[in-house]
Motif scaffolding. Structure first.
Motif, PDB file in Angstrom:
ATOM      1  N   GLY A  14     -84.550  35.422  42.682  1.00  0.00           N
ATOM      2  CA  GLY A  14     -85.490  36.077  41.788  1.00  0.00           C
ATOM      3  C   GLY A  14     -85.267  37.581  41.802  1.00  0.00           C
ATOM      4  O   GLY A  14     -84.236  38.066  42.257  1.00  0.00           O
ATOM      5  N   PRO A  15     -86.262  38.313  41.337  1.00  0.00           N
ATOM      6  CA  PRO A  15     -86.162  39.773  41.334  1.00  0.00           C
ATOM      7  C   PRO A  15     -85.867  40.303  42.738  1.00  0.00           C
ATOM      8  O   PRO A  15     -86.356  39.776  43.731  1.00  0.00           O
ATOM      9  CB  PRO A  15     -87.541  40.224  40.849  1.00  0.00           C
ATOM     10  N   GLY A  17     -83.363  39.952  44.497  1.00  0.00           N
ATOM     11  CA  GLY A  17     -82.608  39.041  45.346  1.00  0.00           C
ATOM     12  C   GLY A  17     -83.453  38.123  46.208  1.00  0.00           C
ATOM     13  O   GLY A  17     -82.933  37.453  47.097  1.00  0.00           O
ATOM     14  N   LYS A  18     -84.741  38.068  45.946  1.00  0.00           N
ATOM     15  CA  LYS A  18     -85.620  37.212  46.742  1.00  0.00           C
ATOM     16  C   LYS A  18     -85.442  35.748  46.344  1.00  0.00           C
ATOM     17  O   LYS A  18     -85.176  35.438  45.195  1.00  0.00           O
ATOM     18  CB  LYS A  18     -87.070  37.634  46.556  1.00  0.00           C
ATOM     19  N   PRO A  19     -85.585  34.827  47.323  1.00  0.00           N
ATOM     20  CA  PRO A  19     -85.418  33.405  47.014  1.00  0.00           C
ATOM     21  C   PRO A  19     -86.492  32.896  46.063  1.00  0.00           C
ATOM     22  O   PRO A  19     -87.613  33.414  46.045  1.00  0.00           O
ATOM     23  CB  PRO A  19     -85.528  32.721  48.376  1.00  0.00           C
ATOM     24  N   CYS A  20     -86.124  31.906  45.268  1.00  0.00           N
ATOM     25  CA  CYS A  20     -87.055  31.228  44.359  1.00  0.00           C
ATOM     26  C   CYS A  20     -87.267  29.809  44.862  1.00  0.00           C
ATOM     27  O   CYS A  20     -86.336  29.170  45.353  1.00  0.00           O
ATOM     28  CB  CYS A  20     -86.479  31.164  42.949  1.00  0.00           C
ATOM     29  N   TYR A  21     -88.484  29.329  44.723  1.00  0.00           N
ATOM     30  CA  TYR A  21     -88.827  27.986  45.190  1.00  0.00           C
ATOM     31  C   TYR A  21     -89.493  27.207  44.070  1.00  0.00           C
ATOM     32  O   TYR A  21     -90.138  27.768  43.194  1.00  0.00           O
ATOM     33  CB  TYR A  21     -89.780  28.066  46.383  1.00  0.00           C
ATOM     34  N   LEU A  22     -89.359  25.889  44.148  1.00  0.00           N
ATOM     35  CA  LEU A  22     -89.994  24.981  43.203  1.00  0.00           C
ATOM     36  C   LEU A  22     -90.935  24.071  43.979  1.00  0.00           C
ATOM     37  O   LEU A  22     -90.547  23.485  44.983  1.00  0.00           O
ATOM     38  CB  LEU A  22     -88.931  24.135  42.489  1.00  0.00           C
ATOM     39  N   SER A  23     -92.145  23.974  43.488  1.00  0.00           N
ATOM     40  CA  SER A  23     -93.129  23.086  44.097  1.00  0.00           C
ATOM     41  C   SER A  23     -93.361  21.912  43.153  1.00  0.00           C
ATOM     42  O   SER A  23     -94.011  22.063  42.120  1.00  0.00           O
ATOM     43  CB  SER A  23     -94.444  23.834  44.342  1.00  0.00           C
ATOM     44  N   THR A  24     -92.786  20.765  43.493  1.00  0.00           N
ATOM     45  CA  THR A  24     -92.968  19.562  42.687  1.00  0.00           C
ATOM     46  C   THR A  24     -92.564  18.348  43.500  1.00  0.00           C
ATOM     47  O   THR A  24     -91.751  18.448  44.417  1.00  0.00           O
ATOM     48  CB  THR A  24     -92.146  19.608  41.383  1.00  0.00           C
ATOM     49  N   ASP A  25     -93.150  17.221  43.195  1.00  0.00           N
ATOM     50  CA  ASP A  25     -92.689  15.985  43.812  1.00  0.00           C
ATOM     51  C   ASP A  25     -92.012  15.104  42.758  1.00  0.00           C
ATOM     52  O   ASP A  25     -91.735  13.949  42.981  1.00  0.00           O
ATOM     53  CB  ASP A  25     -93.826  15.233  44.518  1.00  0.00           C
ATOM     54  N   GLU A  26     -91.712  15.711  41.597  1.00  0.00           N
ATOM     55  CA  GLU A  26     -91.070  15.004  40.498  1.00  0.00           C
ATOM     56  C   GLU A  26     -89.585  15.333  40.485  1.00  0.00           C
ATOM     57  O   GLU A  26     -89.151  16.358  39.967  1.00  0.00           O
ATOM     58  CB  GLU A  26     -91.714  15.416  39.169  1.00  0.00           C
ATOM     59  N   ARG A  27     -88.780  14.471  41.076  1.00  0.00           N
ATOM     60  CA  ARG A  27     -87.334  14.696  41.187  1.00  0.00           C
ATOM     61  C   ARG A  27     -86.654  14.766  39.825  1.00  0.00           C
ATOM     62  O   ARG A  27     -85.713  15.510  39.634  1.00  0.00           O
ATOM     63  CB  ARG A  27     -86.708  13.573  42.033  1.00  0.00           C
TER      64      ARG A  27
END
Length: 100
Positions: A14-15, A17-27
């Motif tokens: 992300g901005p 250089g920070k890590p981006c994460y996804l919160s989902t249980d839908e593969r």
């Protein structure tokens, strides 16, 4: 699939250089599929660069500028592959916790 309350490390930053994460249980969700596609491209690029590095390092006449460019691209590919490995390691660990 991420477990409830588990975040997936995405294969891009992300901005700043920070890590981006996804919160989902839908593969099969859009963002999960997009992340899978980006990871596949990153791994393919790393494979191609590795082949190029082998050829370039075998060439005694390779220019210094070419070596620097290759080193820079390999560094970026290594960063991407490490991010993919970290993400998949977290996914495996989350999957193991779900089974127990």
């Amino acid at each position: 699939m991420t477990a409830p309350n588990e975040l997936r490390l995405l294969p891009w930053s992300g901005p700043e250089g920070k890590p981006c994460y996804l919160s989902t249980d839908e593969r099969g969700g859009y963002m999960s599929r997009l992340a899978d596609s980006v990871e596949a491209v990153q791994l393919g690029t790393a494979h191609e660069l590795l082949e190029e590095a082998f050829e370039t390092l075998s060439d005694r006449d390779a220019a210094l500028d070419e070596m620097r460019r290759l080193a820079k691209e390999l560094s970026g590919a290594l960063r991407d592959v490490l991010r993919v490995a970290t993400s998949r390691g977290h996914l495996l660990a989350a999957s193991e916790r779900q089974r127990t």
